[in-house]
Design a protein around this motif. Structure first.
Motif, PDB file in Angstrom:
ATOM      1  N   LEU A 130      38.304  54.158 182.579  1.00 48.02           N
ATOM      2  CA  LEU A 130      39.590  53.468 182.614  1.00 48.02           C
ATOM      3  C   LEU A 130      39.505  52.235 183.497  1.00 48.02           C
ATOM      4  N   ASP A 131      40.205  51.165 183.106  1.00 48.07           N
ATOM      5  CA  ASP A 131      40.290  50.014 183.995  1.00 48.07           C
ATOM      6  C   ASP A 131      41.370  50.308 185.047  1.00 48.07           C
ATOM      7  N   GLN A 133      44.283  49.060 185.723  1.00 51.08           N
ATOM      8  CA  GLN A 133      45.655  49.173 185.210  1.00 51.08           C
ATOM      9  C   GLN A 133      45.873  50.540 184.548  1.00 51.08           C
ATOM     10  N   GLU A 134      44.885  50.994 183.792  1.00 53.67           N
ATOM     11  CA  GLU A 134      44.990  52.304 183.143  1.00 53.67           C
ATOM     12  C   GLU A 134      44.996  53.434 184.185  1.00 53.67           C
ATOM     13  N   ARG A 135      44.180  53.293 185.225  1.00 52.36           N
ATOM     14  CA  ARG A 135      44.158  54.307 186.297  1.00 52.36           C
ATOM     15  C   ARG A 135      45.521  54.390 186.982  1.00 52.36           C
ATOM     16  N   ALA A 137      48.450  53.479 185.749  1.00 51.32           N
ATOM     17  CA  ALA A 137      49.417  54.031 184.803  1.00 51.32           C
ATOM     18  C   ALA A 137      49.244  55.547 184.660  1.00 51.32           C
ATOM     19  N   LEU A 138      48.003  56.000 184.615  1.00 48.06           N
ATOM     20  CA  LEU A 138      47.734  57.438 184.525  1.00 48.06           C
ATOM     21  C   LEU A 138      48.271  58.156 185.764  1.00 48.06           C
TER      22      LEU A 138
END
Length: 152
Positions: A130-131, A133-135, A137-138
């Motif tokens: 994950l990038d 931003q994805e981390r 958001a997660l």
């Protein structure tokens, strides 16, 4: 007379987040247990209690059970095991003498400090796909779901 259709609605495993989360947690737990915790002579549930008390020392069994998603009766036995291993100690609650609180010992803090670097590596390895931003958001999404599911 017709037989009712007992087949549950189909939800593919790729859409079943409970299955996916359980698989991820099981694998990460297995790796931590196999590569680190056995060497330190602690179980995964010991590690989880150590981790919680590291940040929230002096909690009662109910609070620890809620945070670690372990039934209070089971957790009470786990804390007894941890006392036998000198990882934690129970003390009377200064505000309520009917209640006890659980505190980490120096050995408990040491064992946690020894286990955490490998636990952190396992987490980082899982998230490397994950990038940032994805981390983020997660993390936000999981916190929101946990607050909803684990509310009392």
């Amino acid at each position: 007379m017709s037989t009712p259709d007992l087949k549950p609605p189909q939800l593919g495993l790729d859409q079943n987040i409970a299955f996916q989360m359980a698989s991820i947690i099981f694998r990460m737990e297995q790796d931590l247990r196999n590569f680190t915790l056995r060497k330190l002579d602690i179980t995964y549930i010991h590690f989880r209690v150590l981790q919680y008390l590291h940040d929230e020392d002096g909690k009662n069994i109910t609070e620890i059970a809620r945070a670690t998603a372990v039934r209070p009766a089971v957790l009470s036995r786990v804390v007894s095991q941890m006392e036998e291993r000198a990882l934690a100690v129970r003390k009377s609650d200064p505000q309520d003498n009917r209640s006890t609180r659980v505190y980490l010992t120096k050995l408990g803090r040491t064992k946690y400090a020894q286990a955490w670097p490998d636990a952190h590596k396992i987490i980082q390895n899982a998230l490397e796909v994950l990038d940032q931003q994805e981390r983020t958001a997660l993390g936000v999404s999981l916190k929101k779901v946990a607050e909803h599911v684990c509310r009392v």
